[in-house]
Design an enzyme around this catalytic site. Sequence first.
Site, PDB file in Angstrom:
ATOM      1  N   GLU A   1       0.831  -1.212   0.000  1.00 50.87           N
ATOM      2  CA  GLU A   1       0.000   0.000   0.000  1.00 50.87           C
ATOM      3  C   GLU A   1       0.865   1.261   0.000  1.00 50.87           C
ATOM      4  O   GLU A   1       0.713   2.170   0.819  1.00 50.87           O
ATOM      5  CB  GLU A   1      -0.957  -0.018   1.195  1.00 50.87           C
ATOM      6  CG  GLU A   1      -1.853  -1.235   1.182  1.00 50.87           C
ATOM      7  CD  GLU A   1      -3.021  -1.190   2.152  1.00 50.87           C
ATOM      8  OE1 GLU A   1      -3.061  -0.300   3.015  1.00 50.87           O
ATOM      9  OE2 GLU A   1      -3.903  -2.050   2.037  1.00 50.87           O
TER      10      GLU A   1
ATOM     11  N   GLU B   1      -3.928  -8.949  -0.033  1.00 50.82           N
ATOM     12  CA  GLU B   1      -4.390  -8.745   1.346  1.00 50.82           C
ATOM     13  C   GLU B   1      -5.901  -8.615   1.352  1.00 50.82           C
ATOM     14  O   GLU B   1      -6.466  -7.912   0.510  1.00 50.82           O
ATOM     15  CB  GLU B   1      -3.726  -7.487   1.917  1.00 50.82           C
ATOM     16  CG  GLU B   1      -3.836  -7.397   3.411  1.00 50.82           C
ATOM     17  CD  GLU B   1      -3.147  -6.146   3.952  1.00 50.82           C
ATOM     18  OE1 GLU B   1      -1.948  -5.916   3.632  1.00 50.82           O
ATOM     19  OE2 GLU B   1      -3.801  -5.396   4.680  1.00 50.82           O
TER      20      GLU B   1
HETATM   21  C1  GAL Z   1      -4.129  -2.696   5.404  1.00 50.96           C
HETATM   22  C2  GAL Z   1      -2.640  -2.669   5.673  1.00 50.96           C
HETATM   23  C3  GAL Z   1      -2.272  -3.602   6.807  1.00 50.96           C
HETATM   24  C4  GAL Z   1      -3.188  -3.380   7.955  1.00 50.96           C
HETATM   25  C5  GAL Z   1      -4.611  -3.609   7.523  1.00 50.96           C
HETATM   26  C6  GAL Z   1      -5.612  -3.506   8.638  1.00 50.96           C
HETATM   27  O1  GAL Z   1      -4.543  -1.621   4.644  1.00 50.96           O
HETATM   28  O2  GAL Z   1      -1.938  -3.061   4.530  1.00 50.96           O
HETATM   29  O3  GAL Z   1      -0.949  -3.384   7.182  1.00 50.96           O
HETATM   30  O4  GAL Z   1      -3.017  -2.096   8.405  1.00 50.96           O
HETATM   31  O5  GAL Z   1      -4.916  -2.648   6.556  1.00 50.96           O
HETATM   32  O6  GAL Z   1      -6.904  -3.684   8.144  1.00 50.96           O
END
Ligand code: GAL
Length: 813
Positions: A429, A506
């Site tokens: 991100e 993710e």
């Molecule tokens: C994402 C991020 C992760 C964590 C997650 C929590 O956007 O890449 O590191 O923060 O959100 O939902």
Amino acid sequence: MRKLFSLIGASILFLAFFGCTKPSKEARLIHDFNKDWQFHLGDHPDAIQMDFDASDWRNLRLPHDWSIEGEFSEDHPTRPEGGALPAGIGWYRKTFTVPQEAANKEAANKTTWVEFDGVYRNGEVWINGQHLGKRPNGYSSFHYDLTPYLNYGDSSNIIAVKVDNSQQPNSRWYTGSGIYRNVRLVTTGKVHVAHWGSFVTTPEVSEDVAKVNFQLNLKNDGKEDQPLKVLSKIIDQENKVIASLETDSLIAANAVVLVEQDFSVQSPKLWSPDNPYMYQVQTEVYVNDQLVDNYQTPLGIRYFSFDPEEGFFLNGEYMKILGVCNHHDLGALGAAVNKRAIERRLEILKEMGANAIRTAHNPPSPELLQLCDSMGFIVQDEAFDVWKKKKVDADGHLFWDEWHKRDLEDLILRDRNHPSIMMWSIGNEIREQFDSTGLTITKELVDIVKNLDTTRPVTCALTENIPDKNYIYQSGALDLLGFNYKHKDHKNFPEWYPGEKLIATENMSALATRGQYDLPSDTTMRWPQAHDIPLETGNEDLTVSAYDQVSAYWGSTHEETWKSIKDQDFMSGLFVWTGFDYLGEPIPYPYPARSSYFGIIDLAGFPKDSYYMYQSEWTDKAMLHVFPHWNWQEGQEVDIWAYYNQADEVELFLNGESQGVKKKEGDDLHVMWRIPFEPGTLKVISRKDGKVVLEKEIHTAGEASRIEMTPDRIQLKANGKDMSFITVNILDEEGNLVPEADNVVNFEIVGEGHIAGVDNGYQASLEPFKADYRKAFHGKCLVIVETNENAGKITLKATAEGLEPSEIVLETN
Ligand code: GAL
């Protein structure tokens, strides 16, 4: 000056021979350098002096994380996002003599260096008062040549390490502080395999034969040119030599030379998550027939590909990448690396059916990768959470310009021999995806990777999915497009990104507290609802329902995203955020919440219920899981969920009376009944073709009556680092888990071990992790016992007021 000599020796192919081998001769001495360090919190610049008096410093053994030993407070500059634990500055110091083998008369022919797997952060090292360097990035591994500064023989040497984690906040999650990974002292001949000096690849693999290319960088720290001979053998898992090659070369004084060897392995056993077959390349380096170094390189033979339409193939077979993201902390152990603790986590994930790990969002410990090789997990090895643009004030953007090239190169050089790694990720991100600086940096980073390894695709975890607006994508440099939290758009990807290979890097960010069930269960909630709407709902004790019904607004429930991927072949796989709860990032909850809610498994390693949804989908072994507990108010309407597989239907009985047969319809991933509570026994039976597959029962629990301890292992190694993870359950007289039990359990340990940590998985507990007591949470807690170096017995006793105690005996050899 370093010169690169071209290879002048001829490679002589030895006839492959079969027979047992073990490295009989050891010219490379690798000393565990973790023992007998002294430690003090605070800044002690004088500790670099030889005559500094550290007699009142604490003696300890590395790996060590001082943050995890601290008390929680929302005032710590790490903030609850960073785990609400202290950081600051600490110093380590160790007195040592150079090992006999490298001492005195031989010293002139030896090179000695020290290897640190990771120091969080700004690890700065001095040997005998001489400054060696400083490494800002707390996840990078580094080494320093000590040879010119060492005292040999009986004279002492002092190594001093300053660790500065005072600049805060520097992370969006818990980092730990200290020399939290392993340290080694390595002694070799002057002519030796350079640090991270080997690279093994398998350019052609079929069932009949694998071509194995082995490249070895040799270094000559001596003042004379030397003829050398490199003997490399491929050894299989049964320790048999299956191929062997000898190469002659010449290395100039103070130079590096590359030696390349090409092997053929007949009928190779291919590496896969189901059969993680490991070979090894064992290398011996000779100068004038004298063994001067030996070196081991892991080798797994496999081939894989990503396809824009059909997804991922391993060894020619279709496979979905079923992964989880994990941060590096090990719960109650903090960031301090322990191989058994990592192995236990991977065992739990394997049992769930996971076949992949994303090392969010930084270089992992070498032990994690060794275990992924040997236990069969595909790895996405990730380098950065930020580039030049920050996410928090003191994060890695501060040293980006000076260090990013070195940090990324070192990651690739260190890790590229692991067959488990099948993707490099250059970031998570990253802010630069939103402006044109993303174009150049992406190209630069991909070039850095490709310069060292062209055998794996490079990806990046993106969030901007309007193609024209995503500059990292626009760079055209990525081999594999990774997207975070785009479950609603997955179906459109083939149209938006024609010809691109895709992975969901993710996903989910579903929230749950183990053992907490909020009714009704069939409404889905986004907490918070949006970035500008604070969370005003939820339970007072900061717990959240473990029915799969709550997620962050950018994410989804576990079921929602899995449904968006499971039948879409073009999505080569997914990584769930996260496998385990982790320290820090308790969003959306305020302090005292201090660890995350996203795990499929809680911080103590106890599965939440969604674990079984994955198990039902990701494994073929018949399973049946029913929840919640069966202790409610008389007449209360309760939702009962069941996850199952290998069956057509499930029937529920309450006190012997059928409550109906349910089947998963359409894309359902669970079945549910809503019935009024009456105490007694709930029973579920799964059936296939009318035949019973599995049965499960839950009973209404009575008063808490006794403690039960179940160790995951009883036989331990007396090596000072082996561990047993002991589940502590509070049971009623009949042996049922008491779902609301929160008794304080006290532990007493006698014998050859100590308590390394305690936990109960409650995200808002402010009890210390380093203690000999723990409150049960929803009937459970965990105690972790670590061995010392003496063989013998360890007796652990657990007591709690009003409960029958429990005692177990562990053995260490
Ligand atoms: C994402 C991020 C992760 C964590 C997650 C929590 O956007 O890449 O590191 O923060 O959100 O939902």
